[in-house]
Write an enzyme that holds these catalytic residues in place. Sequence first.
Site, PDB file in Angstrom:
ATOM      1  N   CYS A   1       1.618 -11.975   7.410  1.00 35.70           N
ATOM      2  CA  CYS A   1       0.386 -11.291   7.006  1.00 35.70           C
ATOM      3  C   CYS A   1      -0.388 -12.041   5.932  1.00 35.70           C
ATOM      4  O   CYS A   1      -1.509 -11.663   5.592  1.00 35.70           O
ATOM      5  CB  CYS A   1       0.711  -9.873   6.546  1.00 35.70           C
ATOM      6  SG  CYS A   1       1.606  -8.945   7.809  1.00 35.70           S
TER       7      CYS A   1
ATOM      8  N   HIS B   1      -2.831  -6.075  -1.746  1.00 32.93           N
ATOM      9  CA  HIS B   1      -2.255  -6.099  -0.400  1.00 32.93           C
ATOM     10  C   HIS B   1      -2.156  -4.664   0.104  1.00 32.93           C
ATOM     11  O   HIS B   1      -2.491  -4.390   1.246  1.00 32.93           O
ATOM     12  CB  HIS B   1      -0.900  -6.781  -0.429  1.00 32.93           C
ATOM     13  CG  HIS B   1      -0.298  -6.993   0.912  1.00 32.93           C
ATOM     14  ND1 HIS B   1      -0.938  -7.693   1.919  1.00 32.93           N
ATOM     15  CD2 HIS B   1       0.889  -6.587   1.450  1.00 32.93           C
ATOM     16  CE1 HIS B   1      -0.173  -7.716   3.007  1.00 32.93           C
ATOM     17  NE2 HIS B   1       0.934  -7.043   2.747  1.00 32.93           N
TER      18      HIS B   1
ATOM     19  N   GLU C   1       3.743  -3.989  -6.027  1.00 25.54           N
ATOM     20  CA  GLU C   1       2.531  -4.735  -6.357  1.00 25.54           C
ATOM     21  C   GLU C   1       1.876  -4.207  -7.631  1.00 25.54           C
ATOM     22  O   GLU C   1       1.433  -4.994  -8.483  1.00 25.54           O
ATOM     23  CB  GLU C   1       1.534  -4.684  -5.199  1.00 25.54           C
ATOM     24  CG  GLU C   1       0.299  -5.528  -5.432  1.00 25.54           C
ATOM     25  CD  GLU C   1      -0.622  -5.622  -4.229  1.00 25.54           C
ATOM     26  OE1 GLU C   1      -1.580  -6.420  -4.290  1.00 25.54           O
ATOM     27  OE2 GLU C   1      -0.381  -4.898  -3.236  1.00 25.54           O
TER      28      GLU C   1
ATOM     29  N   LYS D   1      -7.250  -1.656   3.056  1.00 25.72           N
ATOM     30  CA  LYS D   1      -6.434  -1.313   4.225  1.00 25.72           C
ATOM     31  C   LYS D   1      -6.430   0.186   4.481  1.00 25.72           C
ATOM     32  O   LYS D   1      -6.072   0.633   5.576  1.00 25.72           O
ATOM     33  CB  LYS D   1      -5.004  -1.812   4.049  1.00 25.72           C
ATOM     34  CG  LYS D   1      -4.822  -3.313   4.205  1.00 25.72           C
ATOM     35  CD  LYS D   1      -3.349  -3.687   4.194  1.00 25.72           C
ATOM     36  CE  LYS D   1      -3.141  -5.186   4.354  1.00 25.72           C
ATOM     37  NZ  LYS D   1      -3.494  -5.939   3.139  1.00 25.72           N
TER      38      LYS D   1
ATOM     39  N   HIS E   1      -3.948  -2.499   8.758  1.00 23.55           N
ATOM     40  CA  HIS E   1      -3.370  -3.799   8.410  1.00 23.55           C
ATOM     41  C   HIS E   1      -3.593  -4.773   9.561  1.00 23.55           C
ATOM     42  O   HIS E   1      -2.989  -4.643  10.618  1.00 23.55           O
ATOM     43  CB  HIS E   1      -1.886  -3.635   8.127  1.00 23.55           C
ATOM     44  CG  HIS E   1      -1.249  -4.841   7.504  1.00 23.55           C
ATOM     45  ND1 HIS E   1      -1.930  -6.021   7.275  1.00 23.55           N
ATOM     46  CD2 HIS E   1       0.017  -5.053   7.053  1.00 23.55           C
ATOM     47  CE1 HIS E   1      -1.118  -6.887   6.726  1.00 23.55           C
ATOM     48  NE2 HIS E   1       0.074  -6.317   6.570  1.00 23.55           N
TER      49      HIS E   1
ATOM     50  N   PHE F   1       5.736 -10.822   5.618  1.00 30.90           N
ATOM     51  CA  PHE F   1       7.173 -10.812   5.895  1.00 30.90           C
ATOM     52  C   PHE F   1       7.724 -12.221   5.691  1.00 30.90           C
ATOM     53  O   PHE F   1       7.099 -13.206   6.073  1.00 30.90           O
ATOM     54  CB  PHE F   1       7.435 -10.366   7.331  1.00 30.90           C
ATOM     55  CG  PHE F   1       7.273  -8.888   7.572  1.00 30.90           C
ATOM     56  CD1 PHE F   1       7.146  -7.988   6.529  1.00 30.90           C
ATOM     57  CD2 PHE F   1       7.243  -8.391   8.870  1.00 30.90           C
ATOM     58  CE1 PHE F   1       7.007  -6.629   6.762  1.00 30.90           C
ATOM     59  CE2 PHE F   1       7.099  -7.034   9.119  1.00 30.90           C
ATOM     60  CZ  PHE F   1       6.986  -6.154   8.059  1.00 30.90           C
TER      61      PHE F   1
END
Length: 416
Positions: A165, A305, A316, A337, A342, A403
């Site tokens: 991502c 994110h 985060e 998002k 996403h 990931f």
Amino acid sequence: MKLRRVVVTGLGALTPIGNDISSYWNGLVNGVSGAAPVTHFDASKFKTQFACEVKDFDALDHFDRKEARKLDKFAQYAMVASDEAILDAGLDLEKIDKKRVGVIWGAGIGGLETFQTEVMNFAAGDGTPRFNPFFIPKMIADIAPGLISIKHGFMGPNYTTVSACASSANSIIDALNYIRLGHAEIIVTGGSEAAVTEAGMGGFNAMHAMSTRNDDPKSASRPFDANRDGFVLGEGAGALILEDYEHAMARGAKIYAEVVGGGLSADAYHMTAPHPDGIGVVAVMENCLQNAGLQPEDIDAINTHGTSTPLGDVAELKAIGKVFGEHAKNININSTKSMTGHLLGAAGAIEAIASLLAMHHNIVPPTINHSTIDENIDPSLNLTLNKAQNRDVNVAMSNTFGFGGHNACILFKKLN
């Protein structure tokens, strides 16, 4: 060696809340959710039956029928968004040196729909290998920048970044560095993804990564909310034209902002889960600030994110608290998002664009769908909840993680 300055001169977007820059921005500032029941296939037996799909997109509006059949959806999205960005930048393709124009593109997966279709067709047959001759070139993740360069004759650096991502954020940082070092004058960069397929939805469901709020899809993506239960899968593309500052000035280009820094790090922790204390996120933001020559107090806005996962959002925000200290309370923090879902490998690109537009308009888009306070999140942080906020945005940060523990961070600054 003196590094060249790099600016953004063009933008293009194809998203679940708008099929061009203008409609995308309108969706962002008005808090529009792109989530709805899946239409690409019958999802009635899936744990998650909704997604943030691109809407009202017909490939035949952009390609002839023969060409469209040769292109996976992720490549179609890439070409449409990059065309808008090139047009927005006002590039005269007859006058620029195309050997000095590159394409660096991000995709986390690539042609998943093509791969799925070909394998399922083979499995349904008698074992005779009857594959489409375009199977491989449609599927491979690097085909998008290749197609963009072929269409326009761009002969500079050309490749795809793949870091899950974080892919398109990595592509923007690579483009920044190639221009800084003088290897190109213009680079078309960004990312695209089209993973709303049976394999994509089923795979993420098997990981328990996605929201299953099937009774209310529009509110399912709820970053920072105590009742968040996973991300919402999205699709689309974002494109940016990065250009040498002197080159842009010489041709009288419109300039959105300067790209002043890029940071990279790894969590070195887990295949899919973030480090609970966000140590990799701390590192990437510190790296980015150092690369840009800026202090924490210089930052006005952070597009996180913020995927709406129980672990990721908290980690985060903890990292932001550690890096920015008391100044964190003065920053507009948001997660777009909550509206777009996403977009995987395209997330970094469309969120970088959201940061640039926030600077351009001095409006920070909201984090929608928030209703319940999470006791694990510092209540003094301004998470720009549910409604856009007006403020001067001179420096904006965009965070994107993937990931494998891949972390990328980009800093944009208004020109002095």
